[in-house]
Design an enzyme around this catalytic site. Structure first.
Site, PDB file in Angstrom:
ATOM      1  CE1 TYR A 125      -3.366  -2.629  -0.100  1.00 47.63           C
ATOM      2  CE2 TYR A 125      -4.455  -1.423   1.646  1.00 47.63           C
ATOM      3  CZ  TYR A 125      -4.477  -2.414   0.690  1.00 47.63           C
ATOM      4  OH  TYR A 125      -5.599  -3.190   0.534  1.00 47.63           O
ATOM      5  CE  LYS A 174       0.682 -17.486  -2.112  1.00 50.27           C
ATOM      6  NZ  LYS A 174      -0.262 -18.613  -2.099  1.00 50.27           N
ATOM      7  CG  ASP A 207      -3.128 -19.409  -0.474  1.00 51.10           C
ATOM      8  OD1 ASP A 207      -2.372 -19.290   0.505  1.00 51.10           O
ATOM      9  OD2 ASP A 207      -2.746 -19.910  -1.546  1.00 51.10           O
ATOM     10  CG  ASP A 231      -7.519  -3.337   3.524  1.00 46.97           C
ATOM     11  OD1 ASP A 231      -8.428  -3.183   4.359  1.00 46.97           O
ATOM     12  OD2 ASP A 231      -7.392  -2.617   2.522  1.00 46.97           O
TER      13      ASP A 231
END
Ligand code: NAI
Length: 335
Positions: A125, A174, A207, A231
């Site tokens: 971001y 991840k 995930d 988020d």
């Protein structure tokens, strides 16, 4: 002593839910003083600036702000004011609790009590490095994760867990694919976690986390993760407990804090008087905790729960037919 807070009424449903929230806070007689400041589309219209200097000065002076949602126009030329505020005041910890409440339209009516601690200043971001090639064919975005940024957010999550008696922190990442950024975050998280042997720590790929949250949300206690994942996961958690109308968030830094709802300015229902102000009110509860008034924060939450239990004038998002004002009055009666 009177505590002055900066109040930003925001765009869309912002003014409606802020008025309802302040109505409840006023009824609590907390000795709070409000300093009004503009930001977002309102500020652009009034002052020709989305984020006027006077607003920044007010937050800097008071160190505490209660902020309603701000609209970010989609497309080029506008940086999100929310992201800008978090960056200017280095509000690195975004703390978003998701708690089961009675009588919501949630698929999980009970048993969920998850706090997502999201890194708020770096990761995907950052505005740096966002570019589209001249021919419009290629878009790029630079993601930056630092050891310092990862260290302080993970430490924040563990310290918070210890302080409020939480038992487990799940590090979401991840690192199997994003080996540099998520890899550094995970490596740093492991180092920090080793310093908190009293708190269980596990790791989960993002995930799988989403699937696990939907299948077995009760396994989660505190989640700590990077900006983008946090988020998305915190909205998922909000969905588990009945929607955005019940999801508050705190943006916390060393020198200030901004409390707000997780949701946006909801232009589809703005001006209709049916917005649920509970997310902002629960954020005000987080603010009271932060200001060292935990009894008052509990009093506020208990009144919200009692109103939900009684199904008294709940707004349509909660399945009721009440209005923002009547819902706020129903909560006020139960303080
Ligand atoms: P949104 O959160 O405003 O709305 C999503 C859906 O949830 C809509 O159907 C809306 O009616 C409903 N909803 C949201 N809050 C509600 C409430 N309190 N009571 C009842 N229903 C509620 O998301 P959207 O439409 O994607 O974003 C609108 C604008 O808000 C955008 O400009 C976005 O950038 C901005 N935004 C601002 C945030 C902030 O100020 N922190 C956070 C998220 C979005």
């Amino acid at each position: 002593m009177t505590q002055t807070i900066t109040v930003i009424r925001g765009d869309g449903i912002g003014p409606e839910i802020m008025a309802a929230t302040l109505h409840v806070l006023d009824a609590m007689k907390l000795d709070l003083a409000y300093e009004e400041a503009d930001a977002g589309m309102v500020a652009l219209e009034k002052h020709g600036d989305l984020l006027p200097q006077a607003t920044l000065d007010s937050i800097k002076r008071n160190k505490i702000a209660l902020k309603a949602p701000l609209t970010t126009p989609v497309g080029e030329g506008f940086t999100s004011i929310n992201v800008t505020l978090r960056r200017i005041f280095d509000l690195y910890a975004n703390v978003r609790p998701a708690h089961s409440f009675p009588n919501t339209k949630s698929r999980f009516p009970s048993g969920i009590d998850i706090i997502t601690v999201r890194e708020n200043t770096e990761g995907a971001y950052m505005s740096d490095g966002q570019a589209v090639s001249e021919d419009g064919e290629t878009a790029t975005l630079v993601q930056k994760v630092t050891h310092k940024g990862s260290e302080r957010i993970v430490r924040y999550a563990f310290e918070m867990a210890r302080k409020i008696g939480r038992k487990k922190v799940t590090v979401v990442h991840k690192a199997n694919i994003m080996k540099s950024t998520s890899g550094l975050f995970l490596k740093t998280a492991r180092q920090v976690a080793a310093q908190y042997p009293d708190i269980e720590c596990n790791e989960m790929i993002v995930d799988n986390t989403c699937m696990q949250l939907v299948m077995k949300p009760e396994q989660f206690d505190v989640i700590v993760t990077t900006n983008l994942f946090g988020d998305i996961i915190s909205d998922l958690c909000a969905g588990l407990v009945g929607g955005l109308g019940l999801a508050p968030g705190a943006n916390i830094g060393e020198h200030g804090a901004i409390f707000e709802a997780v949701h946006g300015s909801a232009p589809d229902i703005a001006g209709k008087g049916i917005a649920n102000h509970c997310a902002l009110l629960l954020a005000a509860g987080q603010m009271l905790d932060h200001l060292g008034m935990p009894e008052q924060a509990a009093r506020l939450r208990n009144a919200i729960v009692a109103t939900l239990e009684a199904k008294d004038d709940l707004t349509p998002d909660l399945g009721g037919s009440g209005t923002t004002t009547r819902f706020a009055e129903a909560i006020t009666r139960r303080l």
